[in-house]
Scaffold this motif. Structure first.
Motif, PDB file in Angstrom:
ATOM      1  N   SER A 212      74.514  55.639  17.705  1.00  0.00           N
ATOM      2  CA  SER A 212      74.529  54.446  16.849  1.00  0.00           C
ATOM      3  C   SER A 212      74.852  54.736  15.385  1.00  0.00           C
ATOM      4  CB  SER A 212      73.172  53.718  16.928  1.00  0.00           C
ATOM      5  OG  SER A 212      72.847  53.390  18.252  1.00  0.00           O
ATOM      6  N   PRO A 213      76.001  55.351  15.079  1.00  0.00           N
ATOM      7  CA  PRO A 213      76.349  55.595  13.678  1.00  0.00           C
ATOM      8  C   PRO A 213      76.701  54.295  12.954  1.00  0.00           C
ATOM      9  CG  PRO A 213      78.203  56.127  15.078  1.00  0.00           C
ATOM     10  CD  PRO A 213      77.064  55.788  15.997  1.00  0.00           C
ATOM     11  N   ALA A 214      76.312  54.208  11.682  1.00  0.00           N
ATOM     12  CA  ALA A 214      76.613  53.043  10.852  1.00  0.00           C
ATOM     13  C   ALA A 214      76.999  53.528   9.461  1.00  0.00           C
ATOM     14  CB  ALA A 214      75.410  52.100  10.784  1.00  0.00           C
ATOM     15  N   TRP A 215      78.248  53.275   9.070  1.00  0.00           N
ATOM     16  CA  TRP A 215      78.764  53.762   7.791  1.00  0.00           C
ATOM     17  C   TRP A 215      78.232  52.896   6.650  1.00  0.00           C
ATOM     18  CZ3 TRP A 215      83.528  56.892   8.902  1.00  0.00           C
ATOM     19  CH2 TRP A 215      83.797  57.784   7.852  1.00  0.00           C
ATOM     20  N   SER A 216      77.765  53.534   5.584  1.00  0.00           N
ATOM     21  CA  SER A 216      77.221  52.800   4.441  1.00  0.00           C
ATOM     22  C   SER A 216      78.341  52.068   3.705  1.00  0.00           C
ATOM     23  CB  SER A 216      76.510  53.753   3.477  1.00  0.00           C
ATOM     24  OG  SER A 216      77.443  54.612   2.842  1.00  0.00           O
ATOM     25  N   PRO A 217      78.025  50.956   3.026  1.00  0.00           N
ATOM     26  CA  PRO A 217      79.046  50.204   2.290  1.00  0.00           C
ATOM     27  C   PRO A 217      79.765  51.032   1.225  1.00  0.00           C
ATOM     28  CG  PRO A 217      77.080  48.873   2.560  1.00  0.00           C
ATOM     29  CD  PRO A 217      76.722  50.257   3.025  1.00  0.00           C
TER      30      PRO A 217
ATOM     31  N   TRP B 231      73.404  48.530   7.898  1.00  0.00           N
ATOM     32  CA  TRP B 231      73.256  48.477   6.443  1.00  0.00           C
ATOM     33  C   TRP B 231      73.331  47.059   5.907  1.00  0.00           C
ATOM     34  CZ3 TRP B 231      72.498  52.862   3.413  1.00  0.00           C
ATOM     35  CH2 TRP B 231      72.711  54.100   4.042  1.00  0.00           C
ATOM     36  N   ALA B 232      72.560  46.785   4.874  1.00  0.00           N
ATOM     37  CA  ALA B 232      72.763  45.576   4.083  1.00  0.00           C
ATOM     38  C   ALA B 232      74.060  45.739   3.297  1.00  0.00           C
ATOM     39  CB  ALA B 232      71.590  45.357   3.123  1.00  0.00           C
ATOM     40  N   PRO B 233      74.745  44.650   2.950  1.00  0.00           N
ATOM     41  CA  PRO B 233      76.023  44.749   2.226  1.00  0.00           C
ATOM     42  C   PRO B 233      75.946  45.521   0.909  1.00  0.00           C
ATOM     43  CG  PRO B 233      75.760  42.548   3.109  1.00  0.00           C
ATOM     44  CD  PRO B 233      74.450  43.259   3.335  1.00  0.00           C
ATOM     45  N   ASP B 234      74.770  45.523   0.262  1.00  0.00           N
ATOM     46  CA  ASP B 234      74.654  46.248  -1.009  1.00  0.00           C
ATOM     47  C   ASP B 234      74.266  47.709  -0.821  1.00  0.00           C
ATOM     48  OD1 ASP B 234      72.019  46.048  -0.252  1.00  0.00           O
ATOM     49  OD2 ASP B 234      71.350  44.967  -2.043  1.00  0.00           O
ATOM     50  N   GLY B 235      74.017  48.127   0.422  1.00  0.00           N
ATOM     51  CA  GLY B 235      73.683  49.521   0.701  1.00  0.00           C
ATOM     52  C   GLY B 235      72.275  49.911   0.323  1.00  0.00           C
ATOM     53  N   ALA B 236      71.438  48.953  -0.088  1.00  0.00           N
ATOM     54  CA  ALA B 236      70.092  49.279  -0.549  1.00  0.00           C
ATOM     55  C   ALA B 236      69.055  49.227   0.567  1.00  0.00           C
ATOM     56  CB  ALA B 236      69.680  48.337  -1.675  1.00  0.00           C
ATOM     57  N   HIS B 237      69.397  48.594   1.684  1.00  0.00           N
ATOM     58  CA  HIS B 237      68.435  48.418   2.761  1.00  0.00           C
ATOM     59  C   HIS B 237      69.084  48.670   4.120  1.00  0.00           C
ATOM     60  CE1 HIS B 237      66.783  45.964  -0.554  1.00  0.00           C
ATOM     61  NE2 HIS B 237      65.603  46.340  -0.081  1.00  0.00           N
ATOM     62  N   LEU B 238      68.225  48.953   5.095  1.00  0.00           N
ATOM     63  CA  LEU B 238      68.640  49.097   6.487  1.00  0.00           C
ATOM     64  C   LEU B 238      67.805  48.166   7.349  1.00  0.00           C
ATOM     65  CD1 LEU B 238      68.855  52.985   6.719  1.00  0.00           C
ATOM     66  CD2 LEU B 238      70.772  51.447   7.153  1.00  0.00           C
ATOM     67  N   VAL B 239      68.438  47.515   8.314  1.00  0.00           N
ATOM     68  CA  VAL B 239      67.711  46.779   9.329  1.00  0.00           C
ATOM     69  C   VAL B 239      67.805  47.596  10.615  1.00  0.00           C
ATOM     70  CG1 VAL B 239      69.732  45.391   9.969  1.00  0.00           C
ATOM     71  CG2 VAL B 239      67.430  44.560  10.506  1.00  0.00           C
TER      72      VAL B 239
ATOM     73  N   SER C 285      54.983  48.482  16.576  1.00  0.00           N
ATOM     74  CA  SER C 285      53.882  47.545  16.800  1.00  0.00           C
ATOM     75  C   SER C 285      53.683  47.244  18.284  1.00  0.00           C
ATOM     76  CB  SER C 285      54.145  46.239  16.047  1.00  0.00           C
ATOM     77  OG  SER C 285      55.296  45.593  16.553  1.00  0.00           O
ATOM     78  N   GLY C 286      54.380  47.987  19.145  1.00  0.00           N
ATOM     79  CA  GLY C 286      54.290  47.769  20.588  1.00  0.00           C
ATOM     80  C   GLY C 286      55.610  47.297  21.144  1.00  0.00           C
ATOM     81  N   LYS C 287      55.890  45.997  21.055  1.00  0.00           N
ATOM     82  CA  LYS C 287      57.165  45.451  21.500  1.00  0.00           C
ATOM     83  C   LYS C 287      58.257  45.779  20.495  1.00  0.00           C
ATOM     84  CE  LYS C 287      57.335  41.313  23.102  1.00  0.00           C
ATOM     85  NZ  LYS C 287      57.193  39.843  23.199  1.00  0.00           N
ATOM     86  N   SER C 288      59.499  45.829  20.963  1.00  0.00           N
ATOM     87  CA  SER C 288      60.630  46.088  20.074  1.00  0.00           C
ATOM     88  C   SER C 288      60.868  44.887  19.166  1.00  0.00           C
ATOM     89  CB  SER C 288      61.889  46.378  20.907  1.00  0.00           C
ATOM     90  OG  SER C 288      62.985  46.645  20.063  1.00  0.00           O
ATOM     91  N   LYS C 289      60.849  45.132  17.850  1.00  0.00           N
ATOM     92  CA  LYS C 289      61.081  44.084  16.860  1.00  0.00           C
ATOM     93  C   LYS C 289      62.029  44.606  15.783  1.00  0.00           C
ATOM     94  CE  LYS C 289      56.488  42.009  17.484  1.00  0.00           C
ATOM     95  NZ  LYS C 289      55.225  41.592  16.819  1.00  0.00           N
ATOM     96  N   LEU C 290      62.575  43.676  15.005  1.00  0.00           N
ATOM     97  CA  LEU C 290      63.459  44.043  13.902  1.00  0.00           C
ATOM     98  C   LEU C 290      62.662  44.270  12.627  1.00  0.00           C
ATOM     99  CD1 LEU C 290      66.494  41.630  14.398  1.00  0.00           C
ATOM    100  CD2 LEU C 290      66.312  44.053  15.036  1.00  0.00           C
ATOM    101  N   TYR C 291      63.063  45.296  11.879  1.00  0.00           N
ATOM    102  CA  TYR C 291      62.419  45.638  10.611  1.00  0.00           C
ATOM    103  C   TYR C 291      63.492  45.884   9.558  1.00  0.00           C
ATOM    104  CZ  TYR C 291      58.023  46.384  13.137  1.00  0.00           C
ATOM    105  OH  TYR C 291      56.890  46.214  13.912  1.00  0.00           O
ATOM    106  N   ILE C 292      63.114  45.719   8.303  1.00  0.00           N
ATOM    107  CA  ILE C 292      63.963  46.069   7.161  1.00  0.00           C
ATOM    108  C   ILE C 292      63.222  47.090   6.319  1.00  0.00           C
ATOM    109  CG2 ILE C 292      64.988  45.254   4.998  1.00  0.00           C
ATOM    110  CD1 ILE C 292      65.565  42.620   6.333  1.00  0.00           C
ATOM    111  N   MET C 293      63.955  48.099   5.837  1.00  0.00           N
ATOM    112  CA  MET C 293      63.346  49.083   4.940  1.00  0.00           C
ATOM    113  C   MET C 293      64.356  49.509   3.880  1.00  0.00           C
ATOM    114  SD  MET C 293      63.300  52.642   7.103  1.00  0.00           S
ATOM    115  CE  MET C 293      64.786  53.314   7.848  1.00  0.00           C
ATOM    116  N   ASN C 294      63.853  50.103   2.810  1.00  0.00           N
ATOM    117  CA  ASN C 294      64.733  50.690   1.813  1.00  0.00           C
ATOM    118  C   ASN C 294      65.598  51.764   2.463  1.00  0.00           C
ATOM    119  OD1 ASN C 294      63.538  49.055  -0.100  1.00  0.00           O
ATOM    120  ND2 ASN C 294      62.208  50.658  -0.901  1.00  0.00           N
ATOM    121  N   ALA C 295      66.777  51.959   1.953  1.00  0.00           N
ATOM    122  CA  ALA C 295      67.711  52.895   2.567  1.00  0.00           C
ATOM    123  C   ALA C 295      67.255  54.347   2.480  1.00  0.00           C
ATOM    124  CB  ALA C 295      69.088  52.747   1.921  1.00  0.00           C
ATOM    125  N   ASP C 296      66.233  54.642   1.669  1.00  0.00           N
ATOM    126  CA  ASP C 296      65.689  55.994   1.600  1.00  0.00           C
ATOM    127  C   ASP C 296      64.492  56.184   2.533  1.00  0.00           C
ATOM    128  OD1 ASP C 296      63.778  54.524   0.327  1.00  0.00           O
ATOM    129  OD2 ASP C 296      63.807  55.669  -1.550  1.00  0.00           O
ATOM    130  N   GLY C 297      64.205  55.146   3.339  1.00  0.00           N
ATOM    131  CA  GLY C 297      63.104  55.223   4.281  1.00  0.00           C
ATOM    132  C   GLY C 297      61.812  54.602   3.792  1.00  0.00           C
TER     133      GLY C 297
END
Length: 239
Positions: free
Chosen positions: A165-170, A213-221, A227-239
């Motif tokens: 699952s590679p994803a190139w940064s903006p 990646w978010a379009p500004d490159g600052a975040h990753l979804v 939390s148990g079940k698979s859910k979507l999360y957002i975090m800063n691009a540095d983790g």
């Protein structure tokens, strides 16, 4: 993708999870959604016709999908070029999973990888000149970069034995990917395109997969089972 009973729907939402709308609900398995370059459409793969075919649907509810590619075998993992002229995807019509380039309507398909290994999961660079993808040509799945004009591929990751699952940064300087560690758990990593240095972003919090990646490159979804079940999360691009 959201699982509901025996089907998988394509769902769109705001970045904070609000205003969820269903784009595709046809009783079949619909997987691997990706936005077009301008955000007005969504590419996805559906088993509606009993083959994993590639479709595109407008990014608004109530619209009908259009079939883009229905070659025998896989038509999966579409990535839209930055200029909106092409899509890259994985097809297996020649008996092996390879990366193909074609027009956004499915025309003029051209095979751009040619290797005994499995090549899959293409992601365009921001300048549209290169594609990151996964190949097991070295013995296990690793991230590679291929120059489109020359068809020359270069291995980028040498750590881990199952990367995907590679994803190139903006900005184009980094590629996020998912890797399986020695405990058979998936976590997120970033590799520097120039130096090939790898940075780990997640650890000891369930399986973490499919970064985008978010379009500004600052975040990753990404998806996570922390939390148990698979859910979507957002975090800063540095983790």
């Amino acid at each position: 993708t959201r699982k509901l009973g025996g089907q998988k729907q394509i769902v769109m939402m705001d970045f904070d999870g609000e205003n969820q709308v269903t784009l595709v609900e046809n009783g079949s398995l619909n997987i691997l959604p990706t936005f077009s370059n301008d955000g007005t459409g969504v590419y996805f793969t559906s088993y509606l016709a009993n083959n994993p075919d590639l479709y595109k649907v407008p990014a608004e509810p109530g619209k009908q999908p259009v079939k883009i590619s229905d070659a025998r075998g896989l038509n999966v993992g579409a990535s839209s070029s930055p200029d909106g002229r092409f899509i890259a995807l994985t097809q297996s019509k020649d008996g092996n999973s390879e990366i193909y380039l074609m027009g956004t309507d499915g025309s003029n398909a051209r095979r751009i990888t040619n290797n005994w290994g499995i090549d899959t999961s293409p992601s365009f660079s921001p300048d549209g000149k290169r594609i990151a993808f996964i190949s097991d040509r070295s013995g296990n799945p690793q991230v590679y970069i291929q120059d489109i004009a020359s068809d020359v591929a270069t291995r980028l990751t040498f750590q881990g034995n199952y990367n995907q699952s590679p994803a190139w940064s903006p900005k184009g300087d980094k590629i996020a990917f998912c890797g399986r560690d020695e405990r058979l758990v998936f976590d997120l990593f970033i590799v520097d395109v120039a130096t090939k240095a790898v940075t780990r972003l997640t650890q000891d919090q369930g399986n973490n997969e499919d970064p985008s990646w978010a379009p500004d490159g600052a975040h990753l979804v990404f998806s996570s089972t922390r939390s148990g079940k698979s859910k979507l999360y957002i975090m800063n691009a540095d983790g």
